[in-house]
Design a protein around this motif. Sequence first.
Motif, PDB file in Angstrom:
ATOM      1  N   MET A  71       0.844  -1.184   0.000  1.00 16.33           N
ATOM      2  CA  MET A  71       0.000   0.000   0.000  1.00 16.33           C
ATOM      3  C   MET A  71       0.883   1.238   0.000  1.00 16.33           C
ATOM      4  O   MET A  71       1.867   1.316   0.726  1.00 16.33           O
ATOM      5  N   SER A  72       0.548   2.229  -0.829  1.00 16.95           N
ATOM      6  CA  SER A  72       1.307   3.466  -0.864  1.00 16.95           C
ATOM      7  C   SER A  72       0.905   4.360   0.302  1.00 16.95           C
ATOM      8  O   SER A  72      -0.224   4.312   0.787  1.00 16.95           O
ATOM      9  N   ALA A  73       1.858   5.180   0.746  1.00 14.75           N
ATOM     10  CA  ALA A  73       1.579   6.086   1.866  1.00 14.75           C
ATOM     11  C   ALA A  73       0.619   7.169   1.432  1.00 14.75           C
ATOM     12  O   ALA A  73       0.759   7.741   0.348  1.00 14.75           O
TER      13      ALA A  73
ATOM     14  N   ALA B  81       2.086  -0.257   6.257  1.00 14.98           N
ATOM     15  CA  ALA B  81       2.466  -0.489   4.865  1.00 14.98           C
ATOM     16  C   ALA B  81       1.632  -1.590   4.237  1.00 14.98           C
ATOM     17  O   ALA B  81       1.474  -1.637   3.004  1.00 14.98           O
ATOM     18  N   ARG B  82       1.091  -2.499   5.070  1.00 14.03           N
ATOM     19  CA  ARG B  82       0.295  -3.617   4.550  1.00 14.03           C
ATOM     20  C   ARG B  82      -1.173  -3.537   4.931  1.00 14.03           C
ATOM     21  O   ARG B  82      -2.011  -4.177   4.279  1.00 14.03           O
ATOM     22  N   PHE B  83      -1.458  -2.784   5.987  1.00 13.01           N
ATOM     23  CA  PHE B  83      -2.830  -2.711   6.478  1.00 13.01           C
ATOM     24  C   PHE B  83      -3.316  -1.269   6.473  1.00 13.01           C
ATOM     25  O   PHE B  83      -2.527  -0.344   6.307  1.00 13.01           O
ATOM     26  N   ASP B  84      -4.606  -1.088   6.676  1.00 11.26           N
ATOM     27  CA  ASP B  84      -5.174   0.263   6.694  1.00 11.26           C
ATOM     28  C   ASP B  84      -4.937   0.968   8.013  1.00 11.26           C
ATOM     29  O   ASP B  84      -5.191   2.174   8.116  1.00 11.26           O
ATOM     30  N   GLY B  85      -4.466   0.244   8.994  1.00  4.09           N
ATOM     31  CA  GLY B  85      -4.168   0.852  10.275  1.00  4.09           C
ATOM     32  C   GLY B  85      -3.733  -0.195  11.269  1.00  4.09           C
ATOM     33  O   GLY B  85      -3.861  -1.406  11.040  1.00  4.09           O
TER      34      GLY B  85
ATOM     35  N   ALA C 162       6.010   7.945   5.725  1.00  6.40           N
ATOM     36  CA  ALA C 162       6.772   7.423   4.596  1.00  6.40           C
ATOM     37  C   ALA C 162       6.656   8.337   3.373  1.00  6.40           C
ATOM     38  O   ALA C 162       7.542   8.362   2.514  1.00  6.40           O
ATOM     39  N   ALA C 163       5.567   9.082   3.311  1.00  6.85           N
ATOM     40  CA  ALA C 163       5.355   9.943   2.149  1.00  6.85           C
ATOM     41  C   ALA C 163       6.408  11.045   2.064  1.00  6.85           C
ATOM     42  O   ALA C 163       6.660  11.603   1.006  1.00  6.85           O
TER      43      ALA C 163
END
Length: 354
Positions: free
Chosen positions: A1-3, A236-240, A352-353
């Motif tokens: 998932m992108s930041a 990075a892998r989950f929504d939260g 991360a963005a």
Amino acid sequence: MSAPAPIPAGRPVPLARARRLSVAPMMEWTDRHCRMFHRQFSAHALLYTEMVTASGLVLGGADWLLAHDPREHPLALQLGGSEPEMLARAVEMALPFGFAEINLNVGCPSDRVQSGAFGACLMREPALVADCARAMIAAAGAAGPEITVKCRIGVDEQDPAQVLPDFVDTVAAAGVRVFAVHARKAWLKGLSPKENRSVPPLDYALVARLKASRPELTVLLNGGIASLAEAEAHCARFDGAMVGRAAYHDPAGILAGADALITGRTIAPVAPEDAVRGMLPHIEAELARGARLNQIARHMLGAFAGRPGARAWRRHLSEQATRPGAGPEVVEAALAHLAPVQAPVQAATQAAAE
């Protein structure tokens, strides 16, 4: 998932972003005093109430359990129950209180919950959970709070690799789009509720596969997350990430950098001393209403975890807050036991963005 892109300063934080770091509902811990303390560290993390039973609200008329300070928001209510009509009525009772979401407990393994035929034992009855969710969604209405589910990956002899996807698909078909998944089985036979929080092995990979195969669903990871750095990595892998005991025992370590993670901006963390002193108006107001200091101060014992003087802080607060008439002066005296900070507070985590 992108930041996700950073949220500009002053812009309201959407609920989806607040869920990037949430504090799990914990019985006897996340009461309104605890939530007010956690809110001193983070303006944006999603906080949860303790589980409130639908029958207690509806049959017991215990709507006082829903009362909270508006400053606790964003705030979610967790309900426990297994009767669709009762849960729907509980949702209707909760609507005037303005919760951001209402969560159905399908993960608690305690004896009390099992005797009421809800909590983790509902992992065996996905169709019933779907009926409960459908009734709750109808009661909330289109403009009401979102109905979400917190669950385990399975119970007892169930195969989580089969049970979890089937459970989520059945409940999602009823309209639920947000699942907080505690990545452990619950052993309802043979393990205590305390052991169920640490003994069954974690299976983050299974929950990650669930999220990857169902991108349209919001999946929050819960279980075993011990630091803000771990929570950020899971995003990075989950929504939260939903953090439980670590946030309670070390609120500064988890929550002081939460707003940077949630907003994607560099935000200076709140010093624990400032968070503690930020509670003083709440303490004074609650004491004026008849509360005792120890009812509030017990949630503040972990404020300085790992800091020189933390043990003396805890001891002074624990011993003195129970005295009749104890007030804010006890908190100030406890602060005096802490060693001065020799270095600047660690900078907030950058998203991360950036």
